[in-house]
Design a protein around this motif. Structure first.
Motif, PDB file in Angstrom:
ATOM      1  N   LEU A 192       1.164  -1.385  -0.165  1.00 27.02           N
ATOM      2  CA  LEU A 192      -0.083  -0.014   0.283  1.00 27.02           C
ATOM      3  C   LEU A 192       0.712   0.997   0.443  1.00 27.02           C
ATOM      4  O   LEU A 192       0.319   2.201  -1.020  1.00 27.02           O
ATOM      5  CB  LEU A 192      -1.207   0.088   1.418  1.00 27.02           C
ATOM      6  CG  LEU A 192      -2.169  -1.376   0.939  1.00 27.02           C
ATOM      7  CD1 LEU A 192      -2.862  -0.995   2.836  1.00 27.02           C
ATOM      8  CD2 LEU A 192      -2.756  -0.219  -0.079  1.00 27.02           C
ATOM      9  N   ALA A 193       2.212   1.350   0.739  1.00 27.17           N
ATOM     10  CA  ALA A 193       2.561   2.147   0.408  1.00 27.17           C
ATOM     11  C   ALA A 193       3.682   2.562  -0.666  1.00 27.17           C
ATOM     12  O   ALA A 193       3.227   3.572  -1.034  1.00 27.17           O
ATOM     13  CB  ALA A 193       3.898   2.287   1.846  1.00 27.17           C
ATOM     14  N   GLU A 194       3.938   1.879  -1.139  1.00 30.06           N
ATOM     15  CA  GLU A 194       4.483   1.571  -2.513  1.00 30.06           C
ATOM     16  C   GLU A 194       3.709   1.780  -3.618  1.00 30.06           C
ATOM     17  O   GLU A 194       4.020   2.860  -4.078  1.00 30.06           O
ATOM     18  CB  GLU A 194       4.694   0.664  -3.053  1.00 30.06           C
ATOM     19  CG  GLU A 194       5.958   0.895  -4.076  1.00 30.06           C
ATOM     20  CD  GLU A 194       6.898   1.068  -4.314  1.00 30.06           C
ATOM     21  OE1 GLU A 194       7.974   1.818  -5.344  1.00 30.06           O
ATOM     22  OE2 GLU A 194       7.303   1.009  -3.443  1.00 30.06           O
ATOM     23  N   ALA A 195       2.356   1.661  -3.048  1.00 29.84           N
ATOM     24  CA  ALA A 195       1.158   1.900  -4.405  1.00 29.84           C
ATOM     25  C   ALA A 195       1.107   4.076  -4.095  1.00 29.84           C
ATOM     26  O   ALA A 195       1.052   4.519  -5.004  1.00 29.84           O
ATOM     27  CB  ALA A 195      -0.057   1.859  -4.345  1.00 29.84           C
ATOM     28  N   TRP A 196       1.096   4.439  -3.195  1.00 28.40           N
ATOM     29  CA  TRP A 196       1.024   5.539  -2.654  1.00 28.40           C
ATOM     30  C   TRP A 196       1.937   6.319  -3.083  1.00 28.40           C
ATOM     31  O   TRP A 196       1.474   6.976  -4.148  1.00 28.40           O
ATOM     32  CB  TRP A 196       1.028   5.801  -1.246  1.00 28.40           C
ATOM     33  CG  TRP A 196      -0.008   7.807  -0.831  1.00 28.40           C
ATOM     34  CD1 TRP A 196      -0.899   7.765  -0.760  1.00 28.40           C
ATOM     35  CD2 TRP A 196       0.789   7.795  -0.658  1.00 28.40           C
ATOM     36  NE1 TRP A 196      -1.083   8.884  -0.360  1.00 28.40           N
ATOM     37  CE2 TRP A 196       0.252   9.507  -0.876  1.00 28.40           C
ATOM     38  CE3 TRP A 196       2.608   8.584  -0.317  1.00 28.40           C
ATOM     39  CZ2 TRP A 196       0.647  11.151   0.006  1.00 28.40           C
ATOM     40  CZ3 TRP A 196       2.846  10.402  -0.976  1.00 28.40           C
ATOM     41  CH2 TRP A 196       2.016  11.189  -0.164  1.00 28.40           C
ATOM     42  N   ALA A 197       3.011   5.678  -3.444  1.00 28.76           N
ATOM     43  CA  ALA A 197       4.285   6.036  -3.750  1.00 28.76           C
ATOM     44  C   ALA A 197       4.403   6.038  -5.467  1.00 28.76           C
ATOM     45  O   ALA A 197       4.613   7.945  -5.670  1.00 28.76           O
ATOM     46  CB  ALA A 197       5.577   5.826  -3.420  1.00 28.76           C
TER      47      ALA A 197
END
Length: 51
Positions: free
Chosen positions: A31-36
């Motif tokens: 999820l953090a990578e998707a946000w980035a």
């Protein structure tokens, strides 16, 4: 189609839900990578880390 801010907000909400539920680090990382990627698509991002 959703705007960038709408996507970031939706991912942020999902991330907070996962954190509150004690999800796995792999779920949080994805999820953090998707946000980035949504926030800065032209910037280099890390690969999925091994858990």
């Amino acid at each position: 189609m959703a705007t960038q801010n709408e996507l970031l907000e939706a991912i942020s909400d999902r991330l907070l839900q996962h954190l509150a539920q004690g999800s796995t680090s792999d779920s949080i990382l994805k999820l953090a990578e998707a946000w980035a990627w949504v926030h800065s698509p032209d910037q280099a991002h890390g690969a999925i880390a091994a858990s």
